[in-house]
Design a protein around this motif. Structure first.
Motif, PDB file in Angstrom:
ATOM      1  N   MET A   1       0.867  -1.079  -0.008  1.00  0.00           N
ATOM      2  CA  MET A   1      -0.157  -0.031  -0.015  1.00  0.00           C
ATOM      3  C   MET A   1       0.845   1.175   0.163  1.00  0.00           C
ATOM      4  N   SER A   2       0.659   2.156  -0.930  1.00  0.00           N
ATOM      5  CA  SER A   2       1.572   3.189  -1.022  1.00  0.00           C
ATOM      6  C   SER A   2       1.246   4.319   0.114  1.00  0.00           C
ATOM      7  N   ASN A   3       0.055   4.558   0.516  1.00  0.00           N
ATOM      8  CA  ASN A   3      -0.155   5.905   1.552  1.00  0.00           C
ATOM      9  C   ASN A   3       0.151   5.582   2.878  1.00  0.00           C
ATOM     10  N   SER A   4      -0.299   4.490   3.410  1.00  0.00           N
ATOM     11  CA  SER A   4      -0.086   4.581   4.826  1.00  0.00           C
ATOM     12  C   SER A   4      -0.207   3.219   5.430  1.00  0.00           C
ATOM     13  N   LYS A   5       0.313   3.255   6.633  1.00  0.00           N
ATOM     14  CA  LYS A   5       0.569   1.821   7.206  1.00  0.00           C
ATOM     15  C   LYS A   5      -0.729   1.539   7.982  1.00  0.00           C
ATOM     16  N   LEU A   6      -1.437   2.415   7.969  1.00  0.00           N
ATOM     17  CA  LEU A   6      -2.708   2.392   8.896  1.00  0.00           C
ATOM     18  C   LEU A   6      -3.694   1.590   8.244  1.00  0.00           C
ATOM     19  N   TYR A   7      -3.679   1.196   7.055  1.00  0.00           N
ATOM     20  CA  TYR A   7      -4.455   0.385   6.277  1.00  0.00           C
ATOM     21  C   TYR A   7      -4.226  -1.110   6.264  1.00  0.00           C
ATOM     22  N   LYS A   8      -2.770  -1.224   6.543  1.00  0.00           N
ATOM     23  CA  LYS A   8      -2.179  -2.597   6.288  1.00  0.00           C
ATOM     24  C   LYS A   8      -2.759  -3.688   7.211  1.00  0.00           C
ATOM     25  N   GLY A   9      -3.130  -3.452   8.490  1.00  0.00           N
ATOM     26  CA  GLY A   9      -3.959  -4.105   9.322  1.00  0.00           C
ATOM     27  C   GLY A   9      -5.286  -4.408   8.847  1.00  0.00           C
ATOM     28  N   SER A  10      -5.914  -3.606   7.946  1.00  0.00           N
ATOM     29  CA  SER A  10      -7.325  -3.971   7.332  1.00  0.00           C
ATOM     30  C   SER A  10      -7.246  -4.577   6.036  1.00  0.00           C
ATOM     31  N   LEU A  11      -6.103  -5.000   5.505  1.00  0.00           N
ATOM     32  CA  LEU A  11      -6.138  -5.501   4.295  1.00  0.00           C
ATOM     33  C   LEU A  11      -7.062  -6.820   4.087  1.00  0.00           C
ATOM     34  N   ASN A  12      -6.734  -7.825   4.840  1.00  0.00           N
ATOM     35  CA  ASN A  12      -7.697  -8.975   4.831  1.00  0.00           C
ATOM     36  C   ASN A  12      -9.099  -8.633   4.905  1.00  0.00           C
ATOM     37  N   THR A  13      -9.583  -7.739   5.742  1.00  0.00           N
ATOM     38  CA  THR A  13     -10.850  -7.208   5.969  1.00  0.00           C
ATOM     39  C   THR A  13     -11.501  -6.571   4.385  1.00  0.00           C
ATOM     40  N   ILE A  14     -10.348  -6.063   3.808  1.00  0.00           N
ATOM     41  CA  ILE A  14     -10.847  -5.269   2.491  1.00  0.00           C
ATOM     42  C   ILE A  14     -10.897  -6.200   1.671  1.00  0.00           C
ATOM     43  N   ILE A  15     -10.201  -7.264   1.439  1.00  0.00           N
ATOM     44  CA  ILE A  15     -10.455  -8.323   0.579  1.00  0.00           C
ATOM     45  C   ILE A  15     -11.536  -9.281   0.728  1.00  0.00           C
TER      46      ILE A  15
ATOM     47  N   GLN B   1      -7.401  -3.175  -8.573  1.00  0.00           N
ATOM     48  CA  GLN B   1      -8.095  -2.055  -9.323  1.00  0.00           C
ATOM     49  C   GLN B   1      -9.402  -1.571  -8.761  1.00  0.00           C
ATOM     50  N   LYS B   2     -10.029  -2.472  -8.028  1.00  0.00           N
ATOM     51  CA  LYS B   2     -11.351  -2.360  -7.641  1.00  0.00           C
ATOM     52  C   LYS B   2     -11.283  -1.455  -6.347  1.00  0.00           C
ATOM     53  N   VAL B   3     -10.191  -1.738  -5.472  1.00  0.00           N
ATOM     54  CA  VAL B   3      -9.666  -0.786  -4.253  1.00  0.00           C
ATOM     55  C   VAL B   3      -9.361   0.446  -4.770  1.00  0.00           C
ATOM     56  N   LYS B   4      -8.378   0.604  -5.869  1.00  0.00           N
ATOM     57  CA  LYS B   4      -8.225   1.807  -6.328  1.00  0.00           C
ATOM     58  C   LYS B   4      -9.247   2.601  -6.790  1.00  0.00           C
ATOM     59  N   ALA B   5     -10.402   1.990  -7.626  1.00  0.00           N
ATOM     60  CA  ALA B   5     -11.229   2.687  -8.049  1.00  0.00           C
ATOM     61  C   ALA B   5     -12.268   3.238  -6.822  1.00  0.00           C
TER      62      ALA B   5
ATOM     63  N   THR C   1     -11.491   3.952  -3.730  1.00  0.00           N
ATOM     64  CA  THR C   1     -11.107   5.096  -3.070  1.00  0.00           C
ATOM     65  C   THR C   1     -10.384   6.087  -3.707  1.00  0.00           C
ATOM     66  N   LYS C   2     -10.867   6.111  -5.120  1.00  0.00           N
ATOM     67  CA  LYS C   2     -10.583   7.225  -5.917  1.00  0.00           C
ATOM     68  C   LYS C   2      -8.915   7.448  -5.829  1.00  0.00           C
ATOM     69  N   GLY C   3      -8.099   6.205  -5.992  1.00  0.00           N
ATOM     70  CA  GLY C   3      -6.857   6.400  -5.978  1.00  0.00           C
ATOM     71  C   GLY C   3      -6.297   6.504  -4.762  1.00  0.00           C
ATOM     72  N   GLU C   4      -6.778   6.719  -3.521  1.00  0.00           N
ATOM     73  CA  GLU C   4      -6.350   6.985  -2.295  1.00  0.00           C
ATOM     74  C   GLU C   4      -5.611   5.838  -1.849  1.00  0.00           C
ATOM     75  N   LEU C   5      -6.127   4.590  -1.959  1.00  0.00           N
ATOM     76  CA  LEU C   5      -5.378   3.368  -1.556  1.00  0.00           C
ATOM     77  C   LEU C   5      -5.111   2.505  -2.616  1.00  0.00           C
ATOM     78  N   LYS C   6      -3.774   2.071  -2.531  1.00  0.00           N
ATOM     79  CA  LYS C   6      -3.294   1.419  -3.761  1.00  0.00           C
ATOM     80  C   LYS C   6      -2.698   0.051  -3.042  1.00  0.00           C
ATOM     81  N   ILE C   7      -3.353  -0.876  -3.257  1.00  0.00           N
ATOM     82  CA  ILE C   7      -2.584  -2.296  -2.668  1.00  0.00           C
ATOM     83  C   ILE C   7      -1.538  -2.837  -3.676  1.00  0.00           C
TER      84      ILE C   7
END
Lengths: 110, 240
Positions: free
Chosen positions: A1-15, A32-36, A38-44
């Protein structure tokens, strides 16, 4: 993830959440779905996505289906019965976490 | 923009050159890379070479451009480092091991309580008992053959054709066989060393240990067959 380590712990839940809303998805489609959404805010990144997918598969939360698409094989991931139940639990945990953080960061809104 | 068959083949060869030798690992990487390259070429308007180099880096394969002439960047960049792919394979191998172990224990009790297993165990016990009447060695050999048949079945099918030995899932599933075929010898050595000076050696200990080993070994064949069939089907789809 490019933007923040904060998202890291939630990756499994996002998937799990994405797969709960779609019948089956393949790796690139998830990024691509996550990128779309979050309007590019979150890139896995690939380095984060695949270990997470393989871990969820090993835990029996995801199942794999392989199909031939455009001269190559595509691996689709889908939720198992256990995975569907786990998604509900994970989303509840995430909602609780967000509520707690909200209370800490912005008590007026909580 | 869809990539041509030649371009897809180029990416497959590039993965092989970067030591992604297992086809069941490569299919996932290939699909991701092809999708990403197509996307970048269509939406970012960049060339195939630039897009592939971008995706190569996104997997954590570092590339130091310093000192590399511009016309060599693509060629050097793709093969300078495969650290990202190596990490990908290591991680997948670890998770495959976990998946197989989980599947093994999940089906363990239903299998050992099945009639089929009971019949097999009974047959082995009868053969061992009959052989034991001739000599202790013959009895031990009979019970050990039960373990060896199970393990050699896996090793035989696992290495029978090239595609199976190049599958990380199948290779993982047969990995324990090498240990299990050696274990009876180690147990005999340990037994002889421990009871070297005993007047009457308690051979029943060895028989019990081998019987236990047979239970675990025999069940691993079941799991192996399931994995074998799944990847056999996928390989057929790949070459179709």
């Amino acid at each position: 993830m490019s933007n923040s380590k904060l998202y890291k712990g939630s990756l499994n839940t996002i998937i799990l959440k994405l797969l709960n809303e779609h019948d089956k998805m393949y790796g690139y489609e998830i990024t691509q779905k996550v990128k779309a959404l979050t309007k590019g805010e979150l890139k896995i990144t690939e380095g984060a996505l695949y270990p997470a997918l393989h871990k969820l598969e090993a835990e029996g939360l995801l199942d794999v289906e392989v199909a031939k698409v455009d001269n190559r094989l595509r691996k689709y991931y889908k939720l198992t019965e256990t995975g569907t139940k786990e998604t509900v639990t994970k989303l509840e945990e995430l909602a609780e976490y967000i509520k707690t953080m909200q209370a800490l960061v912005n008590p007026k809104l909580a | 923009m869809n990539l041509t068959k030649q371009e897809i083949q180029f990416i497959d060869n590039y993965l092989i050159k970067n030591e992604v030798k297992f086809w069941d690992v490569r299919i996932e990487l290939l699909d991701h890379i092809v999708s990403a390259v197509e996307d970048k070429m269509t939406n970012d308007g960049i060339s195939f070479n630039e897009a592939l180099l971008d995706v190569h880096r996104s997997f954590g394969n570092q590339f130091i451009e310093f000192g590399v002439s511009k016309d060599k960047i693509f060629e050097k960049g793709l093969y300078q480092s495969n650290a990202g792919f190596k990490k990908f394979i290591r991680n997948k191998q670890k998770e495959i091991g976990r998946k197989h172990r989980k599947a093994y224990w999940k089906t363990f009790v239903p299998f050992i309580t099945s009639i089929r297993f009971f019949v097999e165990l009974l047959l082995l016990a009868i053969v061992t008992f009959v052989a034991y009447q001739y000599s202790i060695k013959a009895g031990l050999f009979a019970i050990m053959s039960g373990i060896f048949i199970s393990e050699f079945t896996k090793l035989f099918y696992g290495g029978l054709k090239k595609f199976k030995s190049k599958s990380l899932n199948i290779q993982s599933a047969v990995a324990s066989s090498l240990l299990l075929t050696q274990l009876p010898y180690w147990l005999i050595m340990l037994f002889n060393w421990n009871f070297e000076n005993a007047e009457v050696k308690p051979y029943y200990i060895l028989f019990c240990l081998f019987a236990l080993l047979f239970v675990f070994s025999r069940h691993s064949v079941n799991n192996f067959i399931k994995i074998y069939n799944t990847y056999n089907e996928r390989y057929k789809l790949l070459i179709s």
